[in-house]
Design an enzyme around this catalytic site. Structure first.
Site, mmCIF file in Angstrom:
data_model
loop_
_atom_site.group_PDB
_atom_site.id
_atom_site.type_symbol
_atom_site.label_atom_id
_atom_site.label_comp_id
_atom_site.label_asym_id
_atom_site.label_seq_id
_atom_site.Cartn_x
_atom_site.Cartn_y
_atom_site.Cartn_z
ATOM 1 N N ALA A 50 0.812 -1.232 0.000
ATOM 2 C CA ALA A 50 0.000 0.000 0.000
ATOM 3 C C ALA A 50 0.837 1.270 0.000
ATOM 4 C CB ALA A 50 -0.944 -0.015 1.193
ATOM 5 N N TYR A 64 3.285 -14.097 -14.502
ATOM 6 C CA TYR A 64 2.283 -13.206 -13.901
ATOM 7 C C TYR A 64 0.887 -13.844 -13.979
ATOM 8 C CZ TYR A 64 -0.340 -8.920 -12.911
ATOM 9 O OH TYR A 64 -1.188 -7.982 -12.366
HETATM 10 N N1 LIG Z 1 -1.989 -1.533 -12.429
HETATM 11 C C1 LIG Z 1 -2.623 -2.423 -13.145
HETATM 12 O O1 LIG Z 1 -2.923 -2.204 -14.318
HETATM 13 C C2 LIG Z 1 -3.018 -3.741 -12.544
HETATM 14 C C3 LIG Z 1 -3.841 -4.587 -13.297
HETATM 15 C C4 LIG Z 1 -4.224 -5.799 -12.770
HETATM 16 C C5 LIG Z 1 -3.798 -6.170 -11.502
HETATM 17 N N2 LIG Z 1 -2.988 -5.345 -10.792
HETATM 18 C C6 LIG Z 1 -2.558 -5.808 -9.467
HETATM 19 O O2 LIG Z 1 -2.791 -4.831 -8.497
HETATM 20 C C7 LIG Z 1 -1.826 -4.944 -7.451
HETATM 21 C C8 LIG Z 1 -1.196 -3.588 -7.181
HETATM 22 O O3 LIG Z 1 -0.540 -3.172 -8.353
HETATM 23 P P1 LIG Z 1 -0.174 -1.647 -8.667
HETATM 24 O O4 LIG Z 1 -0.514 -1.423 -10.069
HETATM 25 O O5 LIG Z 1 -0.720 -0.744 -7.618
HETATM 26 O O6 LIG Z 1 1.410 -1.741 -8.559
HETATM 27 P P2 LIG Z 1 2.499 -0.735 -7.944
HETATM 28 O O7 LIG Z 1 3.811 -1.197 -8.458
HETATM 29 O O8 LIG Z 1 2.091 0.678 -8.142
HETATM 30 O O9 LIG Z 1 2.397 -1.058 -6.386
HETATM 31 C C9 LIG Z 1 2.727 -2.322 -5.889
HETATM 32 C C10 LIG Z 1 3.187 -2.160 -4.454
HETATM 33 O O10 LIG Z 1 3.543 -3.460 -3.963
HETATM 34 C C11 LIG Z 1 4.780 -3.339 -3.266
HETATM 35 N N3 LIG Z 1 5.466 -4.630 -3.252
HETATM 36 C C12 LIG Z 1 5.941 -5.335 -4.315
HETATM 37 N N4 LIG Z 1 6.550 -6.445 -3.889
HETATM 38 C C13 LIG Z 1 6.458 -6.456 -2.533
HETATM 39 C C14 LIG Z 1 6.909 -7.335 -1.513
HETATM 40 N N5 LIG Z 1 7.607 -8.442 -1.807
HETATM 41 N N6 LIG Z 1 6.630 -7.043 -0.234
HETATM 42 C C15 LIG Z 1 5.949 -5.913 0.092
HETATM 43 N N7 LIG Z 1 5.519 -5.037 -0.822
HETATM 44 C C16 LIG Z 1 5.776 -5.305 -2.116
HETATM 45 C C17 LIG Z 1 5.558 -2.265 -4.021
HETATM 46 O O11 LIG Z 1 6.604 -1.724 -3.237
HETATM 47 C C18 LIG Z 1 4.447 -1.279 -4.339
HETATM 48 O O12 LIG Z 1 4.274 -0.330 -3.307
HETATM 49 C C19 LIG Z 1 -0.826 -6.008 -7.901
HETATM 50 O O13 LIG Z 1 -1.124 -7.250 -7.292
HETATM 51 C C20 LIG Z 1 -1.067 -6.079 -9.394
HETATM 52 O O14 LIG Z 1 -0.729 -7.333 -9.925
HETATM 53 C C21 LIG Z 1 -2.586 -4.143 -11.278
#
Ligand SMILES: NC(=O)c1ccc[n+]([C@@H]2O[C@H](COP(=O)([O-])OP(=O)(O)OC[C@H]3O[C@@H](n4cnc5c(N)ncnc54)[C@H](O)[C@@H]3O)[C@@H](O)[C@H]2O)c1
Length: 245
Positions: free
Chosen positions: A11, A151
């Site tokens: 978050a 993924y």
């Molecule tokens: N953005 C999109 O288009 C999209 C689409 C489908 C699904 N998602 C999913 O939504 C979720 C959030 O993605 P987002 O787009 O906000 O990504 P983002 O990269 O903006 O944020 C992801 C967060 O997860 C943290 N993180 C990653 N690995 C970690 C670990 N090992 N331990 C603790 N924290 C960790 C990162 O530091 C970051 O703050 C993910 O699961 C992603 O797969 C995103």
């Protein structure tokens, strides 16, 4: 949500940050679990200053011990957990020849193992006959697009985990559901679609003709975390502007 405690993994930024903010506006105390210390601290400080007390705990979701320590800290601080959002995730848009064994393992480890570790660390701390677990998965689990084989596999694994958890936790009164986004404007998206041309192509595939915002996911998470959704259980809800079906 006043007085409730919501734990959100990943978050520090992106979708997880928007969810934490939405919950904080609704009055919940939020716990930011992330391995990005700088952004995580900033997010928690801003939520505390603007809305409701928020704490950051540096956590690596791929390390079960790190999550166990985090859950102990949450209990010590708030004495309760009401909502767990399993959101932390990583993605690489790579084809099979570009995916090393290490990269395969890293994606599965963070996205899938990390989801199970988070569930295991927090699931025994919900109050009797209460609790909400929300997985942030991806439409990639259904379509196989958008992030490479590792993924899509990790996200499909999360769907199996969510369904199994719904069977096991339902009788305890814990709602378990998944939100499956497709394209949401965050850093992950900037990596996957870096240029204007690829964005234009992407928009043509989305009937609503806009890229989703983190708040679109946060709005649904708020609903799934609240009492109005109490009979929705074990579901995968696509939030994708109509792109998939
Ligand atoms: N953005 C999109 O288009 C999209 C689409 C489908 C699904 N998602 C999913 O939504 C979720 C959030 O993605 P987002 O787009 O906000 O990504 P983002 O990269 O903006 O944020 C992801 C967060 O997860 C943290 N993180 C990653 N690995 C970690 C670990 N090992 N331990 C603790 N924290 C960790 C990162 O530091 C970051 O703050 C993910 O699961 C992603 O797969 C995103």
């Amino acid at each position: 949500m006043k007085g409730k405690v919501a734990v959100v993994t990943g978050a520090a930024k992106g979708i997880g940050k928007a969810i934490a903010k939405k919950f904080a506006i609704a009055g919940a105390h939020t716990v930011i679990l992330d391995f990005d210390e700088k952004s995580g601290k900033q997010t928690a400080a801003k939520l505390s200053a603007d809305f409701s007390e928020s704490v950051f705990i540096k956590t690596d979701v791929s390390d079960p011990e790190s999550l166990k320590r985090a859950s102990e800290q949450v209990l010590e601080k708030f004495q309760r957990v009401d909502i767990l959002v399993i959101n932390a995730g990583i993605s690489y848009l790579h084809s099979i020849d570009e995916i090393s064994i290490e990269e395969w393992q890293r994606v599965l480890h963070i996205n899938l193992d990390g989801s199970f570790y988070a569930l295991k660390a927090f699931c025994d701390h919900f109050a009797d006959n209460a609790g909400k677990v929300i997985f942030i998965t991806s439409g990639s689990a259904i379509t196989g697009t958008g992030g490479g084989m590792h993924y899509a596999s990790s996200k499909a694994g999360q769907h199996g985990l969510m369904r199994a958890a719904s069977k096991e936790f339902g009788p305890r009164g814990i709602n378990v559901n998944a939100i499956a986004p497709r394209v949401i404007q965050t850093d992950i998206l900037d990596t996957l679609y870096p240029d204007e041309a690829s964005r234009e192509e992407l928009l043509k595939k989305i009937p609503l003709r806009r890229i989703g915002q983190p708040e679109d996911i946060a709005n649904l998470a708020l609903f799934l975390a609240g009492p109005e959704s109490s009979y929705i259980h074990g579901q995968i809800i696509l939030a994708d502007g109509g792109r998939t079906y």
